[in-house]
Design an enzyme around this catalytic site. Sequence first.
Site, PDB file in Angstrom:
ATOM      1  N   HIS A  43      -2.889  11.053 -11.915  1.00  0.00           N
ATOM      2  CA  HIS A  43      -3.468  10.219 -12.978  1.00  0.00           C
ATOM      3  C   HIS A  43      -4.773   9.597 -12.510  1.00  0.00           C
ATOM      4  O   HIS A  43      -5.075   9.508 -11.315  1.00  0.00           O
ATOM      5  CB  HIS A  43      -2.479   9.129 -13.397  1.00  0.00           C
ATOM      6  N   ASP A  54       0.249  10.338  -7.036  1.00  0.00           N
ATOM      7  CA  ASP A  54      -0.094  10.663  -5.653  1.00  0.00           C
ATOM      8  C   ASP A  54       1.133  11.149  -4.892  1.00  0.00           C
ATOM      9  O   ASP A  54       1.035  12.020  -4.020  1.00  0.00           O
ATOM     10  CB  ASP A  54      -0.730   9.465  -4.947  1.00  0.00           C
TER      11      ASP A  54
END
Length: 517
Positions: A96, A393
Amino acid sequence: MLSFTHTHLLLFLITVHLIPTTPVSEEPSSQGQGQGQGQGKSRKRVIPVPHTEPPEPDPISEAYGYCNTPNHSEQAWEGHSPVDYKLLSVQVMIRHGDRYPLYAIPRTKRPAIDCTLSPKRKPSHPQLSSFIGHMAQGGRALWEGTLSSLPRLPNHNACEMGELTQTGVVQHLRNGQLLRQAYKRHKLLPADWTTKQLWVETTGKSRTLQSGMALLYGFLPDFDWSRLTVHHQWSTLFCGSACDCPARNRYLEEEQRRQYRLRVADAELERTYADMARILGLPPRQLRAANPIDSLLCHLCHGLSFPCAAAGGAAGDGGCLTLAQFAVIRRQQLDDETDRRKAGMYHRYALLAAHPYLNRTANKMERVARASAPGRKARAGREEVFSLYSAHDVTVAPLLSALGLEEARFPRFAARVVFELWKSPSATKVQREEPGQDDAGGVKGESSKGGNEGGVFVRVLYNGEDVTFRTAFCRSHDRHGAQPLCPLDNFLSFVRKDMFSVLNAISYHDACNRRTG
């Protein structure tokens, strides 16, 4: 036994995780050169070996790279291939975009950031206005699970914790635009694309859904909502029904212990946290738990002054947190990343964490390759040609490690990993008989035979850079030979067999249920 949940993994990799690492490098290691020679020191001065050791990364520069400030020039190598090669499919995994912090620093003001979207506010993008209007029509799409209840745009004047910012939206509009430009001449998606040809999947967080929509709009402006299904992935590892893996959890626990030992041994880090805690009037343990680096990164990325606290009463000494303190925490994170690679425990965890997604990727590639085989009757609109996975992540980092890209920079905001499938113009015209398929459309068994008989190849790109020949499955391939791309067979063999050799196992199930240590 550790319960492997989104919360555990998120807290682990955000709290103690090293944000960027050194760039990927193809330079061979020259460690140990000159040893055993009596005048080693003098010889090194006379005949220096360039680039024997990479320079120490600057914590502040690395942090700005992590921010990934949009509207800067970036070269994207997606869509490049030898002449006359045909692009068959593309699969994209993204992190994102820029978000508001997940943690607040106690006794300080939260960063003042507006999370509504405005084309008049920087950073902006030429497609931002039309993107906002198009998202208002999203009710016509099919949204799986709880995705329909999530906002399709960030919408708070004062950002909520973890909310995507306008910067994050612009980052992915730009990513989508880059991919559109890269693949336009290849005509990857026909104008009359079907629901089966375009796959979009996201975790159940508004920041991943909104990031995915921004990239998709940049890639396919004003797309037809009625043909779109947005699939929900409940796991940040995108492991679906294959998430049960006890050994992976044990590797994660061991990795956490390694990180803890390294952190408590860092005297400079301990002094820095004590100084910061004294300014804020907090116990150092409470400050650590608040993960101040997450909030400080937001201040840095958005050009805001670091937070301050007033002195007086039972509070602390007062004053402002400093860039020097931030640099110490970032430096320790970079040290941790180096130690992580040497220890190898995270890599073992990553192999098991990323395998379910890599296996899906391999199966999709193989189905597309077989559908394009010479003599095979075309089934128009039946195969996925563009797949987009919007993640975190903690999804992308293990994927990079599992692929053997240990030197790749840690996934910045709006990072992208791209898998391309190509077919050579000299593909053979005779295919072996196809093996059977299971009820889900996957290939029975784990044999990779037949995957490259039609001259089919794979490319892997990270943030626009071609890293194919740095991956574990294609380092030994001669890129200057008759086949300048990496054979799909290499990738299939890696995913279905080779990647388990590090774990002394023969399959994912075997590796997951084998005792570690």
